[in-house]
Design a protein around this motif. Structure first.
Motif, PDB file in Angstrom:
ATOM      1  N   LEU A  89       0.991  -1.586   0.293  1.00 16.42           N
ATOM      2  CA  LEU A  89       0.063   0.287  -0.126  1.00 16.42           C
ATOM      3  C   LEU A  89       0.942   1.519   0.003  1.00 16.42           C
ATOM      4  CD1 LEU A  89      -1.717  -2.486   2.141  1.00 16.42           C
ATOM      5  CD2 LEU A  89      -3.195  -0.567   1.673  1.00 16.42           C
ATOM      6  N   GLU A  90       0.633   2.439  -0.933  1.00 15.00           N
ATOM      7  CA  GLU A  90       1.171   2.927  -0.627  1.00 15.00           C
ATOM      8  C   GLU A  90       0.668   4.537  -0.620  1.00 15.00           C
ATOM      9  OE1 GLU A  90       4.761   4.241  -3.547  1.00 15.00           O
ATOM     10  OE2 GLU A  90       2.939   4.833  -4.840  1.00 15.00           O
ATOM     11  N   TYR A  91       1.196   5.727   0.308  1.00 14.87           N
ATOM     12  CA  TYR A  91       0.133   6.116   0.687  1.00 14.87           C
ATOM     13  C   TYR A  91       0.671   8.083   0.309  1.00 14.87           C
ATOM     14  CZ  TYR A  91      -2.269  10.147   3.983  1.00 14.87           C
ATOM     15  OH  TYR A  91      -3.070  10.896   4.672  1.00 14.87           O
ATOM     16  N   ALA A  92      -0.455   8.503  -0.437  1.00 14.89           N
ATOM     17  CA  ALA A  92       0.843  10.347  -0.546  1.00 14.89           C
ATOM     18  C   ALA A  92      -0.046  11.030  -0.117  1.00 14.89           C
ATOM     19  CB  ALA A  92       1.565  10.149  -2.273  1.00 14.89           C
ATOM     20  N   LEU A  93       0.853  12.040   0.110  1.00 17.83           N
ATOM     21  CA  LEU A  93      -0.371  12.859   0.388  1.00 17.83           C
ATOM     22  C   LEU A  93       1.375  14.700   0.108  1.00 17.83           C
ATOM     23  CD1 LEU A  93      -2.290  14.961   1.698  1.00 17.83           C
ATOM     24  CD2 LEU A  93      -1.993  14.698   3.902  1.00 17.83           C
ATOM     25  N   GLY A  94       0.657  15.731  -0.502  1.00 24.60           N
ATOM     26  CA  GLY A  94       0.948  16.580  -0.875  1.00 24.60           C
ATOM     27  C   GLY A  94       0.543  17.782  -0.179  1.00 24.60           C
ATOM     28  N   VAL A  95       1.183  19.248  -0.328  1.00 19.96           N
ATOM     29  CA  VAL A  95       0.038  19.828   0.228  1.00 19.96           C
ATOM     30  C   VAL A  95       0.962  21.319   0.157  1.00 19.96           C
ATOM     31  CG1 VAL A  95      -0.724  21.007   2.406  1.00 19.96           C
ATOM     32  CG2 VAL A  95      -0.870  18.907   2.729  1.00 19.96           C
ATOM     33  N   ASP A  96       0.630  22.608  -0.031  1.00 21.93           N
ATOM     34  CA  ASP A  96       1.559  23.227  -0.971  1.00 21.93           C
ATOM     35  C   ASP A  96       1.050  25.507   0.454  1.00 21.93           C
ATOM     36  OD1 ASP A  96       1.989  25.838  -1.886  1.00 21.93           O
ATOM     37  OD2 ASP A  96       1.791  25.256  -3.821  1.00 21.93           O
ATOM     38  N   THR A  97       1.583  25.221   1.005  1.00 27.65           N
ATOM     39  CA  THR A  97       1.256  26.461   1.810  1.00 27.65           C
ATOM     40  C   THR A  97       1.484  27.189   2.178  1.00 27.65           C
ATOM     41  OG1 THR A  97       2.987  25.786   3.222  1.00 27.65           O
ATOM     42  CG2 THR A  97       1.212  24.930   4.059  1.00 27.65           C
ATOM     43  N   SER A  98       1.856  27.644   0.841  1.00 27.19           N
ATOM     44  CA  SER A  98       2.872  29.661   0.006  1.00 27.19           C
ATOM     45  C   SER A  98       1.852  30.037  -0.095  1.00 27.19           C
ATOM     46  CB  SER A  98       2.815  28.855  -1.583  1.00 27.19           C
ATOM     47  OG  SER A  98       3.796  27.966  -1.935  1.00 27.19           O
ATOM     48  N   GLY A  99       2.180  31.484   0.532  1.00 27.40           N
ATOM     49  CA  GLY A  99       1.223  32.744   0.838  1.00 27.40           C
ATOM     50  C   GLY A  99      -0.189  32.036   2.132  1.00 27.40           C
TER      51      GLY A  99
END
Length: 189
Positions: free
Chosen positions: A142-152
């Motif tokens: 199982l592969e769990y990927a999470l990306g977040v951009d907090t720019s600004g």
């Protein structure tokens, strides 16, 4: 290990077949994580672990968004806001600092055993995630990927990345228990 990208990109590509050494570590119960950061501001992590169940069984358990709060760490409640041709819109209330209330669009592709989600309304500039399930030995990677951009945003990206990394082992533990119980195990509380 960390990935670095030089241009705008989404989540790192899934690893359909891990190396022989990684496959052995995963089947022995190790949880593997990798951080990634893109030049456009998206940063996050990829988590890999193994469960003793078929990819179809794993997909069936993870595909039902209404039951995520029963086993996903920090998720307090899920409310389905609507079904659309391009996915289910749901509101997640969590105990995660800086992101207690998220509205996302989530959809699954049974043929590839992939579940994806993107933000509809969050405190972030961008949020996207993925579950990918691939056969590995007598079970599933199982592969769990999470990306977040907090720019600004007032929330520094390193804070979000740190919180993500802290929760990865608990995600693997809870999801593995849920899957290996046939979908009956629930988190305490």
């Amino acid at each position: 290990m960390a990935w670095a990208e030089t241009d705008a990109a989404g989540l790192p590509a899934s690893v359909a077949t891990p190396s022989e050494a990684d496959a052995a570590r995963l089947q022995a119960g190790q949880v593997m994580t990798q951080a990634f950061e893109h030049a456009d501001g998206l940063r996050g992590s990829v988590l890999r672990f193994w469960a003793k169940a078929s990819p179809d069984q794993c997909f069936a358990i993870l595909a039902d968004p209404a039951k995520l709060a029963e086993f996903m760490p920090s998720v307090h409640s899920i409310r389905i806001l609507g079904e659309q041709p391009d996915g289910t819109v749901l509101r997640m209330v969590s105990q995660v600092p800086f992101a207690p209330d998220l509205t996302i669009r989530r959809w699954g592709v049974p043929a590839t055993r992939t579940i994806r989600w993107v933000q509809v309304r969050t405190p972030f500039r961008r949020l996207e995630g993925r579950w990918q399930m691939n056969a590995l030995g007598a079970g599933t990677c199982l592969e769990y990927a999470l990306g977040v951009d907090t720019s600004g945003n007032l929330i520094p990206g390193w804070v979000i990345s740190s919180l993500q990394q802290q929760g990865t082992r608990e995600i693997a533990h809870n999801v593995r228990r849920r899957i290996e119980s046939g979908g009956t195990w629930k988190k305490p509380g």
